[in-house]
Design a protein around this motif. Structure first.
Motif, PDB file in Angstrom:
ATOM      1  N   VAL A 192     -21.160  66.272 213.727  1.00  0.00           N
ATOM      2  CA  VAL A 192     -21.806  65.161 213.014  1.00  0.00           C
ATOM      3  C   VAL A 192     -20.797  64.439 212.135  1.00  0.00           C
ATOM      4  O   VAL A 192     -20.726  63.202 212.118  1.00  0.00           O
ATOM      5  CB  VAL A 192     -22.988  65.691 212.169  1.00  0.00           C
ATOM      6  N   ILE A 193     -19.994  65.205 211.402  1.00  0.00           N
ATOM      7  CA  ILE A 193     -18.997  64.612 210.499  1.00  0.00           C
ATOM      8  C   ILE A 193     -17.939  63.854 211.289  1.00  0.00           C
ATOM      9  O   ILE A 193     -17.573  62.717 210.942  1.00  0.00           O
ATOM     10  CB  ILE A 193     -18.353  65.707 209.630  1.00  0.00           C
ATOM     11  N   ILE A 194     -17.429  64.454 212.359  1.00  0.00           N
ATOM     12  CA  ILE A 194     -16.366  63.823 213.142  1.00  0.00           C
ATOM     13  C   ILE A 194     -16.846  62.524 213.777  1.00  0.00           C
ATOM     14  O   ILE A 194     -16.151  61.489 213.719  1.00  0.00           O
ATOM     15  CB  ILE A 194     -15.852  64.795 214.223  1.00  0.00           C
ATOM     16  N   VAL A 195     -18.028  62.542 214.375  1.00  0.00           N
ATOM     17  CA  VAL A 195     -18.553  61.329 215.038  1.00  0.00           C
ATOM     18  C   VAL A 195     -18.702  60.194 214.035  1.00  0.00           C
ATOM     19  O   VAL A 195     -18.280  59.053 214.293  1.00  0.00           O
ATOM     20  CB  VAL A 195     -19.895  61.642 215.727  1.00  0.00           C
ATOM     21  N   TRP A 199     -15.790  57.358 214.611  1.00  0.00           N
ATOM     22  CA  TRP A 199     -16.308  56.229 215.365  1.00  0.00           C
ATOM     23  C   TRP A 199     -17.301  55.365 214.578  1.00  0.00           C
ATOM     24  O   TRP A 199     -17.750  54.345 215.083  1.00  0.00           O
ATOM     25  CB  TRP A 199     -16.975  56.729 216.647  1.00  0.00           C
ATOM     26  N   GLY A 200     -17.634  55.778 213.357  1.00  0.00           N
ATOM     27  CA  GLY A 200     -18.598  55.019 212.579  1.00  0.00           C
ATOM     28  C   GLY A 200     -17.962  53.909 211.765  1.00  0.00           C
ATOM     29  O   GLY A 200     -16.738  53.743 211.721  1.00  0.00           O
ATOM     30  N   SER A 201     -18.796  53.133 211.098  1.00  0.00           N
ATOM     31  CA  SER A 201     -18.343  52.057 210.216  1.00  0.00           C
ATOM     32  C   SER A 201     -17.813  52.651 208.918  1.00  0.00           C
ATOM     33  O   SER A 201     -17.861  53.860 208.702  1.00  0.00           O
ATOM     34  CB  SER A 201     -19.501  51.111 209.919  1.00  0.00           C
ATOM     35  N   GLN A 202     -17.327  51.777 208.037  1.00  0.00           N
ATOM     36  CA  GLN A 202     -16.826  52.254 206.758  1.00  0.00           C
ATOM     37  C   GLN A 202     -17.931  52.949 205.970  1.00  0.00           C
ATOM     38  O   GLN A 202     -17.708  54.002 205.372  1.00  0.00           O
ATOM     39  CB  GLN A 202     -16.257  51.098 205.937  1.00  0.00           C
ATOM     40  N   ARG A 203     -19.140  52.398 205.974  1.00  0.00           N
ATOM     41  CA  ARG A 203     -20.234  53.012 205.244  1.00  0.00           C
ATOM     42  C   ARG A 203     -20.597  54.368 205.837  1.00  0.00           C
ATOM     43  O   ARG A 203     -20.873  55.336 205.120  1.00  0.00           O
ATOM     44  CB  ARG A 203     -21.438  52.066 205.248  1.00  0.00           C
ATOM     45  N   ARG A 205     -18.528  56.314 207.332  1.00  0.00           N
ATOM     46  CA  ARG A 205     -17.451  57.224 206.946  1.00  0.00           C
ATOM     47  C   ARG A 205     -17.701  57.780 205.553  1.00  0.00           C
ATOM     48  O   ARG A 205     -17.486  58.967 205.300  1.00  0.00           O
ATOM     49  CB  ARG A 205     -16.118  56.480 207.000  1.00  0.00           C
ATOM     50  N   GLU A 206     -18.177  56.942 204.636  1.00  0.00           N
ATOM     51  CA  GLU A 206     -18.456  57.395 203.279  1.00  0.00           C
ATOM     52  C   GLU A 206     -19.580  58.423 203.260  1.00  0.00           C
ATOM     53  O   GLU A 206     -19.587  59.344 202.435  1.00  0.00           O
ATOM     54  CB  GLU A 206     -18.828  56.199 202.397  1.00  0.00           C
ATOM     55  N   TYR A 207     -20.552  58.275 204.174  1.00  0.00           N
ATOM     56  CA  TYR A 207     -21.705  59.161 204.203  1.00  0.00           C
ATOM     57  C   TYR A 207     -21.523  60.340 205.163  1.00  0.00           C
ATOM     58  O   TYR A 207     -22.425  61.176 205.283  1.00  0.00           O
ATOM     59  CB  TYR A 207     -22.955  58.383 204.618  1.00  0.00           C
ATOM     60  N   SER A 208     -20.385  60.408 205.860  1.00  0.00           N
ATOM     61  CA  SER A 208     -20.232  61.411 206.919  1.00  0.00           C
ATOM     62  C   SER A 208     -20.325  62.837 206.394  1.00  0.00           C
ATOM     63  O   SER A 208     -20.982  63.694 207.007  1.00  0.00           O
ATOM     64  CB  SER A 208     -18.898  61.200 207.650  1.00  0.00           C
ATOM     65  N   ILE A 209     -19.686  63.131 205.277  1.00  0.00           N
ATOM     66  CA  ILE A 209     -19.696  64.497 204.746  1.00  0.00           C
ATOM     67  C   ILE A 209     -21.096  64.888 204.283  1.00  0.00           C
ATOM     68  O   ILE A 209     -21.587  65.987 204.597  1.00  0.00           O
ATOM     69  CB  ILE A 209     -18.690  64.656 203.604  1.00  0.00           C
ATOM     70  N   ILE A 210     -21.749  63.990 203.547  1.00  0.00           N
ATOM     71  CA  ILE A 210     -23.082  64.309 203.044  1.00  0.00           C
ATOM     72  C   ILE A 210     -24.064  64.456 204.202  1.00  0.00           C
ATOM     73  O   ILE A 210     -24.965  65.307 204.171  1.00  0.00           O
ATOM     74  CB  ILE A 210     -23.564  63.241 202.037  1.00  0.00           C
ATOM     75  N   ALA A 211     -23.875  63.646 205.275  1.00  0.00           N
ATOM     76  CA  ALA A 211     -24.742  63.772 206.456  1.00  0.00           C
ATOM     77  C   ALA A 211     -24.547  65.132 207.112  1.00  0.00           C
ATOM     78  O   ALA A 211     -25.519  65.792 207.522  1.00  0.00           O
ATOM     79  CB  ALA A 211     -24.444  62.651 207.444  1.00  0.00           C
TER      80      ALA A 211
END
Length: 580
Positions: A192-195, A199-203, A205-211
């Protein structure tokens, strides 16, 4: 030249890396600040288990454990804010959050079992005073921390995190067995974090860890990976409670002084490594350790540890995990540090939320630590390889890494020493760093600050100059690009002397190095070369015989940061200065 160890602005970054979304001095919009703060708080809360274990070591009630954790959160919050201060003598000016120091865990248990919490309080205050003292002399001992050793410290820090990351990632239990279901959840959480991050937008990327954290919690709850007793304790925890200081006192036991000071030394080494990483990732043009900022950071950490002691809890130190997480999200702003600090202070009065962090499942812990490792490890490798390494420096790094890693791989090595010394000998970071510093000082014997060579026109002149300066650069630990520029300047200068017939005899080259400058002094008999800042015009080249000399001198200014020329002891003297 100004001393970079005494910066007027502790975080005056001139080359913000493109990989950062929010640099150290950048503002952060509220929509981004909230998730960045939350994921940092969750990650830092992992080590709050240590105060709980300290209370458990003396059979203390759960109310005492909860109280000590709340006070630890307040102390960590204050310490994080102090560390981020950008002006004044206190604080490195970087987002380098404070956490419960794992190095303090065994000696904290020793203290409470010997003399209760009053003894822990007194010895922790003394540790803080020790770090304050170290912070005041760090500039004078900066020779002990050349760039390759600071890179080694960062590498050993990452290695110590691996010892926690992998067992949690694969679900290793106390019997040494791994659980495939935990491994599966860990892999999916990491995915989930890597995707989102790649490949995600800047926003995103900011939410990747919390997600990833939310996914890991949810999956662990659904699959019953969180023990039922932990869930029950979470449910029983009150929403609001005021921490008290009833257990606080002050006592000192001199027999415990050596292990406590050793632990404080280990924490200081860790902070040097963490702040090195902060400096490197925040400045694309980073060249060397800013010792002034490190000294201010150690002062903040020492004060934070003293506050921990006064509040009746364990010592604190900077968090390698927090630094790694900030690099992973591209967000190193000090505004996040202030948000994290304030959040911890507020959370101390809401134990229900703190209890949620305390039951963090293994997949979440393992994935967060692995993400930190993935982003900080390349930085450590870059720091180690940013200087030229000769045989001496290879031995320093190779042997120190081997013994540092060996302490973790072969626990019997550290256990062979006296009990009071084991906080040092069982610590991979401390063993590796102390060995590196000792070897560095030993191998400095025989290295001259000046190296001289006589040059004269010959077919192998180019190879001779290149080999000489590379040997000097390796012995001094110079940056490869600076030595390359110096080599090009000397070659161009020698060709000019020969072509323009300015020298009648051989040329003496004297190379010297100190922390901020590489100087190449050239002495010869003949006509002095000129080094104008303006290129001679076409007309001057046609009408003035010396215009070609000025043109050659003008071209040489492309290589060096400064060039000076004159006569010394009857000979022509030209100095090429290269900032390092």
């Amino acid at each position: 030249m100004p001393d970079s160890s005494r910066p007027s602005n502790k975080t005056a970054i001139t080359h913000k890396p493109a990989t950062l979304i929010y640099g150290v001095n950048d503002p952060v919009p509220p929509s981004s600040l909230l998730p960045l703060v939350v994921q940092q708080v969750i990650m830092l809360s992992v080590d709050l288990i240590f105060p709980v274990l300290v209370v458990a070591a003396i059979g203390g009630p759960i109310e005492l454990a909860r109280n000590v954790v709340s006070l630890m959160m307040i102390a960590m919050g204050i310490g994080t804010i102090l560390q981020a201060l950008g002006k004044g003598p206190v604080g490195s000016g970087y987002f380098c959050a404070q956490e419960t120091g794992s190095a303090y865990f065994p000696i904290s248990i020793m203290a409470v079992q010997t003399g209760g919490f009053p003894l822990l309080c007194g010895m922790t205050v003394i540790m803080g005073l020790f770090q304050v003292g170290v912070s005041r002399i760090i500039r004078r001992i900066r020779i002990l921390f050349p760039v390759e050793i600071t890179g080694l410290i960062v590498t050993l820090l990452i290695f110590t995190i691996i010892n926690y990351a992998i067992p949690n990632f694969i679900g290793l239990d106390s019997s040494g067995q791994s659980r495939p279901i935990i491994f599966l959840v860990s892999v999916l959480t990491l995915a989930v974090i890597i995707v989102m991050h790649v490949w995600g937008s800047q926003r995103m990327r900011e939410y990747s860890i919390i997600a990833g954290i939310l996914f890991g919690y949810a999956a662990s709850y659904v699959l019953d990976l969180i023990p039922a007793d932990q869930i029950a304790k979470f449910i029983q925890t009150p929403w609001i409670a005021l921490p008290n200081l009833d257990h606080v006192g002050f006592a000192v036991d001199l027999t415990l002084l050596p292990p406590f000071l050793i632990a404080a030394f280990c924490a200081s080494i860790k902070t040097v490594g963490n702040l090195t990483t902060c400096q490197k990732v925040n400045d694309e043009g980073w060249k060397r350790l800013d010792v002034g900022s490190v000294g201010s950071g150690l002062l903040a950490e020492g004060i934070g540890t003293m506050i921990s002691g006064v509040m009746g809890t364990m010592g604190q130190t900077t968090s390698s995990g927090s630094v790694g997480l900030s690099v992973a999200t591209g967000s190193t702003s000090r505004k996040i540090a202030f948000g994290v600090g304030v959040s911890f202070i507020l959370l101390a009065f809401f134990p229900k939320i703190a209890a949620l962090f305390a039951i963090m499942p293994q997949p979440v812990i393992g994935v967060i630590l692995l993400v930190q490792i993935a982003f900080v490890m390349p930085t450590a490798m870059q720091i180690c390889s940013s200087r030229m390494l000769d045989a001496r420096r290879m031995f320093v790094l190779g042997l120190s890494m081997t013994f540092g890693f060996g302490v973790a791989v072969v626990p019997a090595f550290g256990a062979a020493f006296p009990l009071w010394l084991q906080p040092l000998t069982r610590n991979a970071l401390a063993v590796g760093t102390l060995l590196a510093i000792s070897l560095h000082l030993l191998f400095r014997i025989g290295i001259a600050s000046h190296q001289t060579i006589i040059l004269s026109p010959s077919p192998d002149l180019s190879d001779k100059i290149d080999l000489f300066l590379k040997r000097c650069g390796g012995a001094w630990g110079a940056r490869p690009e600076v030595v390359s520029r110096a080599t090009s300047a000397v070659l161009e200068f020698m060709e000019s002397l020969t072509t323009l017939e300015l020298s009648r005899e051989s040329v003496t080259l004297d190379a010297s190095f100190e922390e901020f400058n590489l100087n190449i002094d050239m002495y010869y008999d003949g006509d002095l070369m000129e080094f104008p800042q303006i290129r001679p015009t076409e007309e001057e080249l046609l009408m003035d015989d010396r215009a070609f000399i000025r043109l050659s001198g003008y071209l040489l200014t492309r290589y060096a940061d400064r060039i000076s020329s004159g006569r010394k002891d009857g000979r022509c003297h030209v100095r090429f200065n290269f900032e390092h």
